[in-house]
Design an enzyme around this catalytic site. Sequence first.
Site, PDB file in Angstrom:
ATOM      1  N   HIS A 196       0.850  -1.191   0.000  1.00 16.97           N
ATOM      2  CA  HIS A 196       0.000   0.000   0.000  1.00 16.97           C
ATOM      3  C   HIS A 196       0.885   1.239   0.000  1.00 16.97           C
ATOM      4  CE1 HIS A 196       0.867  -0.723   4.254  1.00 16.97           C
ATOM      5  NE2 HIS A 196       0.479   0.501   4.559  1.00 16.97           N
ATOM      6  N   HIS A 254       1.551   3.833   1.994  1.00 21.50           N
ATOM      7  CA  HIS A 254       2.191   4.499   3.135  1.00 21.50           C
ATOM      8  C   HIS A 254       3.715   4.494   2.996  1.00 21.50           C
ATOM      9  CE1 HIS A 254      -1.498   4.122   6.029  1.00 21.50           C
ATOM     10  NE2 HIS A 254      -1.615   5.102   5.148  1.00 21.50           N
ATOM     11  N   ASP A 299       6.210   4.234   4.889  1.00 21.82           N
ATOM     12  CA  ASP A 299       7.069   3.256   5.557  1.00 21.82           C
ATOM     13  C   ASP A 299       7.070   1.906   4.851  1.00 21.82           C
ATOM     14  OD1 ASP A 299       4.335   3.234   6.559  1.00 21.82           O
ATOM     15  OD2 ASP A 299       4.981   1.749   8.026  1.00 21.82           O
ATOM     16  N   HIS A 300       6.366   1.812   3.727  1.00 23.50           N
ATOM     17  CA  HIS A 300       6.363   0.589   2.922  1.00 23.50           C
ATOM     18  C   HIS A 300       6.936   0.800   1.522  1.00 23.50           C
ATOM     19  CE1 HIS A 300       3.873  -1.918   5.712  1.00 23.50           C
ATOM     20  NE2 HIS A 300       3.588  -0.708   6.164  1.00 23.50           N
TER      21      HIS A 300
END
Length: 281
Positions: free
Chosen positions: A79, A81, A83-84
């Site tokens: 997804h 975000h 942090d990904h």
Amino acid sequence: MAESLVPIPDIEQLSPQVIRVLGGNPGKFTLQGTNTYIIGTGTQRILLDTGEGKPAWLTSIKKVLSEQNINIATALLSHWHHDHIDGVPDLLSHSPSTEVYKRDPKEGWKDISDGQTFSTEGATLTAFHCPGHTKDHMAFVLAEEKAMFTADNVLGQGTAVFEDLATYMDSLAAMSKHSQFTGRAYPGHGPVIEDGRGKVLEYIKHRKEREKQVLDVLAKEKEDGWTSWDIVKVIYRDYPESLWKPAEMGVLQILGKLEKEGKIVKDKERGTWALSGKAAL
């Protein structure tokens, strides 16, 4: 009270098919850090998620690739975000031939559709669109283990946040009923969950209990009505006050869902909530 975080090593072989590499970004919302996964058994592997661009993550990735003499052929992003996905530039600087996939992709990346299959030696992953945490949220089922990479819909510790509660609940229900998911859950944050489906059902139960708590509070008489903050102070009275503000976001999601269902009504002028005639306690 908030539970203590389980220590997780930077790099760990979790199964014959799965290596977890921590994103090097521990924090309040990322827990021990973002989990990224190297999947497969041959020389060409699949990477799931890339962390947020921390040097420690790239160092760990390079270490695994070098020690095991493997390459990342495909990178899947669960997804949007940061942090990904923010580790993608670092990944491509080291492995420019890696193909990057994400639902609703950025320029230069490829799309992921629900049910799409990604295969490499020792691993077959099937994409499963399960919005709620975000609209583009994808989980992936690993056929060889009947396991699911749940990303941020289900975490190894604590509970998840979500953009839309009703959609999130629908996705949790679909995850719990997935015919090929009977094994582990590999979450986006936190330790491996051995009983994956059981944890999803636990999440569903927790959310329903929170919803009932909100309805129970609203059923009590209060002369000037119930604001979302009033409700938080009742439901979370045994939790540290530092957690109340984030908890209010979840309460507002519950209130929005209940309002759509016709179970409660909002006094927009006063910013308060009350039961409607349709509320079922």
